[in-house]
Structures are given as C-alpha cells and as structure tokens.
Design a protein around this motif. Structure first.
Motif, short mmCIF file in Angstrom:
data_model
loop_
_atom_site.label_atom_id
_atom_site.label_comp_id
_atom_site.label_asym_id
_atom_site.label_seq_id
_atom_site.Cartn_x
_atom_site.Cartn_y
_atom_site.Cartn_z
N ALA A 303 -12.86 -43.87 -22.79
CA ALA A 303 -11.58 -44.45 -22.17
C ALA A 303 -10.75 -45.41 -23.33
O ALA A 303 -9.36 -45.14 -23.32
CB ALA A 303 -12.07 -45.42 -21.14
N TRP A 304 -11.33 -45.89 -24.44
CA TRP A 304 -10.56 -46.55 -25.52
C TRP A 304 -10.01 -45.38 -26.32
O TRP A 304 -8.97 -45.72 -26.51
CB TRP A 304 -11.62 -47.33 -26.53
N LEU A 305 -10.83 -44.27 -26.67
CA LEU A 305 -10.10 -43.26 -27.54
C LEU A 305 -8.77 -42.74 -26.79
O LEU A 305 -7.95 -42.19 -27.52
CB LEU A 305 -10.98 -42.11 -27.95
N ASP A 306 -9.02 -42.45 -25.45
CA ASP A 306 -7.57 -41.92 -24.71
C ASP A 306 -6.54 -42.70 -25.08
O ASP A 306 -5.23 -42.33 -25.31
CB ASP A 306 -8.12 -42.13 -23.10
N THR A 307 -6.59 -44.01 -25.21
CA THR A 307 -5.30 -44.91 -25.24
C THR A 307 -5.27 -45.03 -27.11
O THR A 307 -3.90 -44.78 -27.42
CB THR A 307 -5.77 -46.40 -24.97
N VAL A 308 -6.07 -44.87 -28.10
CA VAL A 308 -5.65 -45.32 -29.54
C VAL A 308 -5.36 -43.91 -29.90
O VAL A 308 -4.70 -43.95 -31.04
CB VAL A 308 -6.86 -45.91 -30.16
N LEU A 309 -5.66 -42.80 -29.45
CA LEU A 309 -5.36 -41.43 -30.06
C LEU A 309 -3.86 -40.91 -29.45
O LEU A 309 -3.60 -39.87 -30.04
CB LEU A 309 -6.39 -40.46 -29.46
N THR A 310 -3.35 -41.66 -28.58
CA THR A 310 -2.19 -41.31 -27.97
C THR A 310 -0.77 -40.88 -29.03
O THR A 310 -0.24 -40.13 -28.90
CB THR A 310 -1.54 -42.31 -26.99
N PRO A 311 -0.85 -41.85 -30.08
CA PRO A 311 0.31 -41.49 -30.98
C PRO A 311 0.10 -40.35 -31.61
O PRO A 311 1.22 -39.80 -32.46
CB PRO A 311 0.41 -43.00 -31.95
N PHE A 312 -0.81 -39.81 -32.09
CA PHE A 312 -1.12 -38.73 -32.86
C PHE A 312 -0.63 -37.39 -32.30
O PHE A 312 -0.79 -37.05 -31.02
CB PHE A 312 -2.56 -38.57 -33.18
N LEU A 313 0.01 -36.52 -33.27
CA LEU A 313 0.75 -35.31 -32.83
C LEU A 313 -0.35 -34.46 -32.15
O LEU A 313 0.16 -34.06 -31.12
CB LEU A 313 1.07 -34.48 -34.19
N ILE A 314 -1.42 -34.23 -32.77
CA ILE A 314 -2.60 -33.66 -31.69
C ILE A 314 -3.74 -34.39 -32.16
O ILE A 314 -4.11 -34.81 -33.09
CB ILE A 314 -2.80 -32.29 -32.38
N SER A 315 -4.81 -34.75 -30.92
CA SER A 315 -5.99 -35.16 -31.18
C SER A 315 -6.70 -34.50 -30.30
O SER A 315 -6.54 -34.03 -29.36
CB SER A 315 -5.72 -36.62 -30.42
N GLN A 316 -7.99 -34.18 -30.89
CA GLN A 316 -9.06 -33.63 -30.23
C GLN A 316 -10.26 -34.17 -30.36
O GLN A 316 -10.83 -34.84 -31.38
CB GLN A 316 -9.31 -32.04 -31.01
N LEU A 317 -10.98 -34.42 -29.13
CA LEU A 317 -12.42 -35.39 -29.02
C LEU A 317 -13.57 -34.15 -28.95
O LEU A 317 -13.31 -33.43 -28.08
CB LEU A 317 -12.14 -36.08 -27.87
N VAL A 318 -14.55 -34.19 -29.77
CA VAL A 318 -15.67 -33.10 -29.62
C VAL A 318 -16.71 -34.26 -29.46
O VAL A 318 -17.20 -34.92 -30.41
CB VAL A 318 -15.75 -32.51 -31.00
N ASP A 319 -17.43 -33.89 -28.38
CA ASP A 319 -18.44 -34.80 -28.01
C ASP A 319 -19.82 -33.97 -28.22
O ASP A 319 -20.16 -33.04 -27.52
CB ASP A 319 -18.55 -35.01 -26.52
N LYS A 320 -20.44 -34.20 -29.37
CA LYS A 320 -21.74 -33.74 -29.63
C LYS A 320 -22.74 -34.58 -29.60
O LYS A 320 -24.05 -34.50 -29.91
CB LYS A 320 -21.99 -33.24 -31.09
N SER A 321 -22.68 -35.73 -28.83
CA SER A 321 -23.50 -36.85 -28.59
C SER A 321 -24.44 -36.40 -27.39
O SER A 321 -24.36 -35.51 -26.70
CB SER A 321 -22.82 -38.16 -28.06
N ARG A 322 -25.74 -37.05 -27.50
CA ARG A 322 -26.88 -36.77 -26.43
C ARG A 322 -26.95 -37.95 -25.48
O ARG A 322 -26.96 -39.15 -25.94
CB ARG A 322 -28.37 -36.82 -27.01
N ILE A 323 -26.65 -37.80 -24.14
CA ILE A 323 -26.65 -38.77 -23.10
C ILE A 323 -28.13 -39.17 -22.91
O ILE A 323 -28.87 -38.27 -22.40
CB ILE A 323 -25.75 -38.31 -21.99
N ALA A 324 -28.52 -40.47 -22.80
CA ALA A 324 -29.88 -40.76 -22.38
C ALA A 324 -29.55 -41.92 -21.25
O ALA A 324 -28.98 -42.97 -21.84
CB ALA A 324 -30.63 -41.31 -23.55
N LEU A 325 -30.45 -42.28 -20.51
CA LEU A 325 -30.58 -43.11 -19.40
C LEU A 325 -31.37 -44.43 -19.85
O LEU A 325 -32.46 -44.01 -20.56
CB LEU A 325 -30.71 -42.78 -18.21
#
Length: 423
Positions: A303-325
C-alpha cells in the motif's frame, strides 16, 4: 589520426510487452538516444559512425520505423554511417530489413554492409566488415577479417566491424557467434568494433576490442549500458584511445527490500526513492521483495509503495517474499478456514522435502517430530514424504523441480483465496 563513434545493439522496435502500453515510451527513448548520438558524432567531428549490429530488434519491424530512422540519418548528411547486420537483423535474404525499399534507396552517406568486405575510408584507413546472415552459428565471424586484412598495406589503419559473443569461458554459448579474445591482433587490426552484449565491455585484446553495450538500457541487470564509444586511432599500429560517452535517455534501477531486516530495508528504500524522485519521469524502477513476512506486513508495504512509486515513468513490483503467519494468525486461520490452513501446512512441508535429496528430506522429517506434534495438536495433519512423492510421481514432477519461486507463488495464491473468502 582517425576518429570514430562506435555503437551497437540499438534494438529499435523492441516491444517491451512486459510493460504494456508504456512500452511505447521505451521505444521512443531509443530513437531519442540515437538522435543524441548523431549530434555527438558531429560535435566530436568523427570521421565515421559505426553500428556494430542489431540496429533493429528484428527483421519484422514496421516500415514506418525504418523510414523514421533513415529520415533521422538524413538530417546528418556529412556524417558517414556504416551499418552492420547483426543476429537480430541478419542479412538473411529478401525478407530482411536491409532489402526494404527505404534502405535500397538510402542516402549516399548511409552504408549497409550486407556482405563481408573492405571499405576504403580514405586517408590510409580501411573498414573491414563481417556481417551476420543468420540468427545462430558456432563460427567465429571475425575469422573473415583475417583474410580481408591480408591484402591491405602494412602501414594502413585497419578497423574491423563484426557482431557476436566474446569467447570468455563460461560467459558465452557455443552457437552464439563466439569471437576469439585475440581477434583484433590476430587479424592485425588497430581496432575491432563489436556488438552483441548489452553492457559496456572494454579492454579486450590489449584495448583493441570494445563491446559498447546497448546505448539505451533495456534490462535492469544491464547496469553498464547506456553508452557509445568515442575512439581515436593515432596511426597504424598505435593503441586506440577509447572514451565512454553516455547517451541514454532513461535510467533503469532495481531496489531490493528484505523483510528479514524490514526496518533497515524500509529506511534504505525510502532514502533511495527520495534520491530518485527528482528524475522519476525518466526512471524505470523495479522493487523486488524478498524474505519472510506476515500477510499484514506485505499488504502494508504494498500500500505504501503504491503511493510512493506513482511519480515514476514505469514502476514494477516483483514479490519474491515468503508469507508466514504468526502463531495467533495460524490459530485464527485454523479455526475459521481449516482447509486453507491444511494447504499452507502442506506447502511448508513440501518445500522442506524439496530443499535437498530424499535422504536429506528423510533426515529433516526424522528431526521434526516436535513440529509434527504441534501440527497435529492444532488439528493439521502433517504431509508425509511418501505421500508427496506419490502425488508428484503421478504428475511426473521431481522434487528438485520445485523452486522457491514456485512455493512463493503457491502461498500468494492461497492468501489471495483467503482474502476473497473473507471479503
């Protein structure tokens, strides 16, 4: 003294389909870089502008692009331009881009070197070209330069031009036009202009071979692209003087965020983004997430990145993280969605099995009795190695084929499903 500008791998017409409609801006940037380079050629009063292969992405580029490039060349009529077909735009016959009407009727100062040969550049200087006629080959294209140089005067400045991979051990494919690392000295050349790899690579064969890379970046991993080479050759047999000139229009940057050090990574990411933001309109940015985190932490960061990446010509988010509970989240999931809890437990166990050989996996299982007991206490059955092997065997999948990226995607799918059923 002979002065030239050496470029290669423009890949004009590259589609950049991974960026959707914004690929148009990336294609335009390559033409802007070409225009800037032509202006630099005139500024430095070079005697020739060399393109060492792959001016175009392929032989199927649109006629409108071909005509636009030739129009651009036409605005610099005093600049001799020499174009070598590479492996992307090989001189492969009547269907090649070099047989288009626009090139057959090209201005007199634009020379397409469709066949191997020698061009007299004047003032005792010769250009020896070895173009490509196919996509792949195990033959060194620079071998032809040896024969071409044999009949030239010993006191002439000899400049070679070809395209292929430098034959550096473990860094090239055998069928990728391997060029010997002594190709220039072997042919008695004062300079060998090559192209193919997209990063700047100078100082081969005593500095007589240079790979300038792509003048406009096209991949995040090519951190040494974006340049052309300004080359001065004092005289026959004298070492060339090479200067790297930046011509790129856009900057490609990748930033890593590791959830294992989330606080430090967040501060570092914020600082880097603040530094890049003034040039955001000219920056292609990729943020890669790694490490392990809870779904809440991942969602908050996204959610934070959705806002701060807005000004960039092209932004790409690659999620290689592992979700753990967390323990509380696991208990809540087991109570509300026991089937999804079982699926996540199976994914965790399967990844343990895939982490090594069968013997290693069996050892890991024998040492995890407490883990199994905890699962069973929570009402979750522990996946057994034999069952996993049987299921994978039916699907003809080996444990070793299951990568960390595969498991990360599986977990993402489960949590997306969880969000849907909880909505």
């Amino acid at each position: 003294m002979f002065r030239l500008l050496h470029s290669a791998d423009w890949q004009l017409g590259a589609r950049f389909s991974q960026f959707g409609g914004k690929g148009v801006r990336l294609r335009e940037a390559r033409l802007e870089a070409l225009e800037r380079t032509l202006q630099l050629a005139e500024k430095h009063t070079v005697d020739a502008f060399l393109i060492a292969g792959d001016l175009f992405e392929d032989n199927q580029v649109e006629d409108a692009l071909v005509e636009r490039v030739l129009t651009l060349f036409g605005t610099h009529p005093q600049l001799p331009i020499y174009i070598l077909p590479g492996n992307h735009d090989a001189a492969s016959g009547p269907d090649s881009v070099w047989q288009r009407k626009a090139f057959l009727n090209a201005p007199a100062h634009v020379h397409v070197l469709r066949e191997a040969g020698v061009t007299d550049l004047g003032a005792g200087t010769f250009l020896l070209a070895s173009p490509l006629h196919q996509k792949l080959s195990t033959t060194d294209p620079s071998l032809k330069l040896v024969d071409l140089a044999a009949d030239l005067p010993a006191d002439a400045i000899k400049i070679g031009l070809t395209h292929g991979a430098l034959a550096i051990e473990a860094k090239h494919q055998p069928n990728d036009f391997p060029i010997a690392l002594n190709a220039a000295s072997r042919a008695g050349l004062d300079y060998l202009a090559v192209g193919h790899w997209h990063n700047w690579l100078p100082d081969t064969d005593g500095g007589r071979i240079v790979m300038p890379g792509s003048p406009e970046p096209d991949r995040f991993i090519n951190d040494a692209s974006g340049h052309v080479a300004l080359v001065e050759i004092p005289g026959a047999g004298q070492a060339p003087q090479v200067k790297r000139l930046r011509v790129a229009t856009l900057d490609w940057r990748e930033i890593l965020f590791d959830f294992h050090a989330a606080e430090a990574s967040r501060a570092s990411l914020a600082a880097t983004l603040a530094e890049l933001t003034p040039q955001a309109a000219h920056t292609v940015l990729r943020v890669k997430l790694t490490g392990t985190a809870t779904p809440t932490a991942v969602a908050e960061l996204r959610a934070w990145l959705d806002t701060v990446l807005t000004p960039f010509l092209i932004s790409q988010l690659v999620d290689k993280s592992r979700i753990a509970l967390s323990a509380i989240e696991q208990a809540d999931l087991q109570a509300r969605h026991p089937i999804l809890a079982q699926v996540l437990a199976d994914i965790d166990r399967l990844e343990t099995f895939a982490g090594g050989t069968v013997a290693t996996a069996e050892s890991q299982i024998s040492n995890s009795k407490s883990e199994i007991a905890e699962l069973e206490a929570d009402g979750v059955a522990a996946l057994q190695l034999a069952d996993a092997q049987a299921l994978l065997g039916t699907a003809k999948i080996a444990l070793t084929q299951l990568t960390p990226e595969f498991f990360a995607q599986l977990r993402q799918t489960v949590f997306q499903t969880l969000q849907e059923v909880s909505a």
